[in-house]
Scaffold this active site. Structure first.
Site, PDB file in Angstrom:
ATOM      1  N   GLU A 429       0.820  -1.217   0.000  1.00 13.59           N
ATOM      2  CA  GLU A 429       0.000   0.000   0.000  1.00 13.59           C
ATOM      3  C   GLU A 429       0.854   1.268   0.000  1.00 13.59           C
ATOM      4  OE1 GLU A 429      -2.741  -0.294   3.326  1.00 13.59           O
ATOM      5  OE2 GLU A 429      -1.219  -1.170   4.609  1.00 13.59           O
ATOM      6  N   ASP A 453      -4.972   2.915   0.385  1.00 13.66           N
ATOM      7  CA  ASP A 453      -3.791   3.682   0.766  1.00 13.66           C
ATOM      8  C   ASP A 453      -2.833   3.860  -0.395  1.00 13.66           C
ATOM      9  OD1 ASP A 453      -4.003   4.612   3.442  1.00 13.66           O
ATOM     10  OD2 ASP A 453      -3.951   2.534   4.111  1.00 13.66           O
ATOM     11  N   ARG A 463      -6.971  10.422   1.710  1.00 10.66           N
ATOM     12  CA  ARG A 463      -8.221   9.702   1.432  1.00 10.66           C
ATOM     13  C   ARG A 463      -9.357  10.151   2.329  1.00 10.66           C
ATOM     14  NH1 ARG A 463      -6.842   3.603   3.807  1.00 10.66           N
ATOM     15  NH2 ARG A 463      -9.058   3.309   4.082  1.00 10.66           N
ATOM     16  N   CYS A 500      -7.048  -6.157  -1.756  1.00  8.73           N
ATOM     17  CA  CYS A 500      -8.046  -6.084  -0.680  1.00  8.73           C
ATOM     18  C   CYS A 500      -8.556  -4.666  -0.462  1.00  8.73           C
ATOM     19  CB  CYS A 500      -7.495  -6.673   0.621  1.00  8.73           C
ATOM     20  SG  CYS A 500      -6.097  -5.775   1.267  1.00  8.73           S
TER      21      CYS A 500
HETATM   22  C1  PEP Z   1      -6.127  -0.287   1.876  1.00  7.19           C
HETATM   23  O1  PEP Z   1      -5.389   0.629   2.245  1.00  7.19           O
HETATM   24  O2  PEP Z   1      -6.484  -0.446   0.706  1.00  7.19           O
HETATM   25  C2  PEP Z   1      -6.657  -1.250   2.867  1.00  7.19           C
HETATM   26  C3  PEP Z   1      -7.283  -2.343   2.482  1.00  7.19           C
HETATM   27  O3  PEP Z   1      -6.503  -0.970   4.189  1.00  7.19           O
HETATM   28  P1  PEP Z   1      -7.386   0.125   4.991  1.00  7.19           P
HETATM   29  O4  PEP Z   1      -8.506   0.556   4.084  1.00  7.19           O
HETATM   30  O5  PEP Z   1      -7.868  -0.519   6.236  1.00  7.19           O
HETATM   31  O6  PEP Z   1      -6.378   1.197   5.233  1.00  7.19           O
HETATM   32 MG    MG Z   2      -4.543   0.621   4.241  1.00 10.70          MG
END
Ligand code: PEP
Ligand code: MG
Length: 539
Positions: A429, A453, A463, A500
């Site tokens: 990420e 991220d 974000r 993910c």
């Molecule tokens: C991401 O950063 O894409 C991720 C899956 O983790 P989170 O959204 O929990 O930061």
């Molecule tokens: Mg993340």
């Protein structure tokens, strides 16, 4: 009828009563008063009511999570009888001639700062408790009611914004939709709405004080609209559309048990993302092949102290047992940035997204990390676990993690506690991790790309900043090329790559992901069947 527009972060339509979740800050306005004794009397009555609420919470918690975890509510009851705490409130009311809400807020801040600066870890942890009981008192004094929403009927939740720790405390069965004034498409409220399959609108220009609890509203997240006090005709039309939507869902249900295979025979795994043990129900309901991301930090949110090794072990074990041999990827805690927890006592930072978060906390405070690792290694015996580390930027970080895992393993072995060291992978990420993914692929078991991220760090876009939603373009060529590069580098070493982040559920890209060779997509449970439907149409 009053209608407002906002941005839809999860489509759907619903109708029902409204529940307004007020922000604490709005409840604490400093007011001059004439009669201090009357304010002190109000404080006394609020304390009694708070003790009563806490007693009920204690009884509920004993039944749901056991006596040890419930004990915190008894501690809170005792704190409400503490002479120093009460005297400070009374003194502020009398000397400054101010309202009780303000005096409680001041006292809460002063006492929690005092506790936080103590050396003793136990006393430090009380800082968050004092804040908690003060917030409870303020809500009662200002007539905002109990934050515990478990007593309400299923409602449309209206809020200014929702922090991850607020969302974690919500009784998910009681929420028909989210409508918030602020928030961004990638906020955890949006992610939660997708997990729970409920419509959600953000950026709705509402004045919360004009919305009354209990009034009826229609949330149409297909059109990005919320309507308060709808007329008969609209209610009838909405009921019809809700029925049609149910029918569509039923058709999707027919895809349960089917494979995620394209018409030309290419297969991709579709897993689900969860934030709590109770989300496993949504995973099974939607027929996901496994859990591709368990955001374990949610176990740390909405509480006043660290979850113990035993509490974590029980949670992980329950998820693994319920998934009965299917893969469960648990990400180690990703606290910091938008997920703030008082008892971590993290200093305020100028740029929290670029700050002390996730694996950085774990490497600097290995005690916290080891507690979680012990719980994970012990739970690994009960199912098909993989551990995943967030926010990696270098191979050195991975080596340090392995050293801590080895120490943890040694301790468990010496104590003769059953354990297993499972498969270990990392989240990709950061652009740094992408650029050295060839090197990283050699030392880890798998990659999972966190596009939320990765997009933030690649496009230099916070974000969480709603003003930048229009610039946040996860379809940017840079991101897609990065995904391809990571997949290729993992395959060269015989490792696999999943996605993910939220982009994994974007059906406009499913075909491209399959062509790139992405091995797994881990999406919100409510998206599993929609992505399966898309995969099965691709020729
Ligand atoms: C991401 O950063 O894409 C991720 C899956 O983790 P989170 O959204 O929990 O930061
Ligand atoms: Mg993340």
């Amino acid at each position: 009828m009053q209608q407002y527009s906002g941005k839809s972060v999860y489509k759907g339509i619903t109708m029902g009563p409204v529940a307004v979740l007020e922000k604490q800050d709005d409840l604490v306005r400093r007011r001059k008063i004439d009669d201090p004794e009357q304010e002190i009397e109000r404080t006394g009555a609020a304390c009694e009511q708070a003790k009563d609420q806490l007693g009920k919470l204690y009884d509920k918690a004993v039944k749901e999570v056991g006596e040890t975890s419930a004990a915190i509510f008894e501690v809170h009851q005792m704190m409400l009888e503490d002479d120093d705490y009460l005297e400070s409130i009374h003194n502020i009311i009398r000397t400054e001639l101010v309202n009780a809400e303000y005096a409680v807020a001041q006292t809460g801040d002063n006492f929690s700062e005092m506790f936080a600066s103590m050396d003793d870890d136990y006393m430090k942890a009380r800082a968050a408790d004092v804040k908690d009981i003060s917030n409870r008192l303020i809500r009662i004094l200002s007539g905002a009611g109990d934050t515990d929403l478990s007593s309400m009927e299923p409602s449309i939740l209206i809020a200014d914004d929702l922090s991850p720790s607020e969302t974690v405390q919500l009784d998910k069965e009681k929420i028909l939709a989210f409508v918030t004034v602020h928030g961004s498409s990638n906020s955890h409220t949006a992610i939660l709405a997708r997990t729970m399959n409920i419509p959600a609108l953000i950026g709705v220009p509402l004045r919360l004080d004009e919305i009354k609890n209990g009034m009826t509203a229609v949330v149409d997240a297909h059109e990005g609209k919320v309507t308060f006090d709808p007329d008969e005709a609209m209610m009838a039309r909405t009921a019809e559309r809700i029925a049609q939507e149910k029918e569509k869902l039923r058709l999707l249900e027919e895809l349960k048990g089917k494979e995620n295979v394209t018409l030309s025979g290419k297969e991709i795994k579709i897993f689900a993302n969860i934030g709590s043990v109770s989300d496993v129900g949504y995973v099974l309901e939607n027929d996901a092949g496994g859990i591709g991301l368990f955001r374990s930090e949610f176990l740390y949110l909405g509480r006043t102290d660290f979850p113990t090794e035993e509490e974590q072990f029980q949670a992980y074990k329950q998820v693994l047992q319920t998934m009965a041999g299917k893969k469960v990827i648990i990400r180690t805690l990703d606290i910091g940035a938008d997920k703030q927890v008082d008892y971590f006592n993290l200093a305020k930072e100028e740029n929290p997204a670029l700050g002390y978060r996730a694996i950085r906390i774990c490497l600097k405070q290995p005690d916290i990390f080891k507690t979680q690792l012990r719980a994970l290694l012990r739970a690994a015996v009960f199912g098909n676990l993989s551990i995943m580390y967030p926010m990696i930027t270098s191979a050195e970080e991975v080596q340090k993690i392995y050293e801590i895992v080895a120490e943890t393993e040694k301790e468990l072995k010496e104590a003769e506690v059953p354990y297993k060291v499972p498969e270990q992978g990392i989240m990709i990420e950061t652009p740094a991790a992408v650029m050295i993914s060839d090197e990283l692929a050699e030392i880890v078991d798998f990659f999972s790309i966190g596009t939320n991220d990765l997009t933030q760090y690649t496009l230099a876009i916070d974000r969480q900043n709603e003003k930048l939603d229009d610039f946040y373009n996860p379809h940017h060529k840079a991101i897609l090329r990065m995904i391809k590069m990571v997949v290729d580098n993992s395959h060269k070493c015989g490792k696999w790559t999943g996605i993910c982040g939220e982009l994994g559920a974007d059906t406009e890209l499913t075909e491209e992901f399959i062509n790139m060779g992405v091995d797994e997509l881990s999406v919100s449970p409510s998206m599993v069947l929609k992505v399966r439907q898309r995969v099965r149409e691709i020729s």
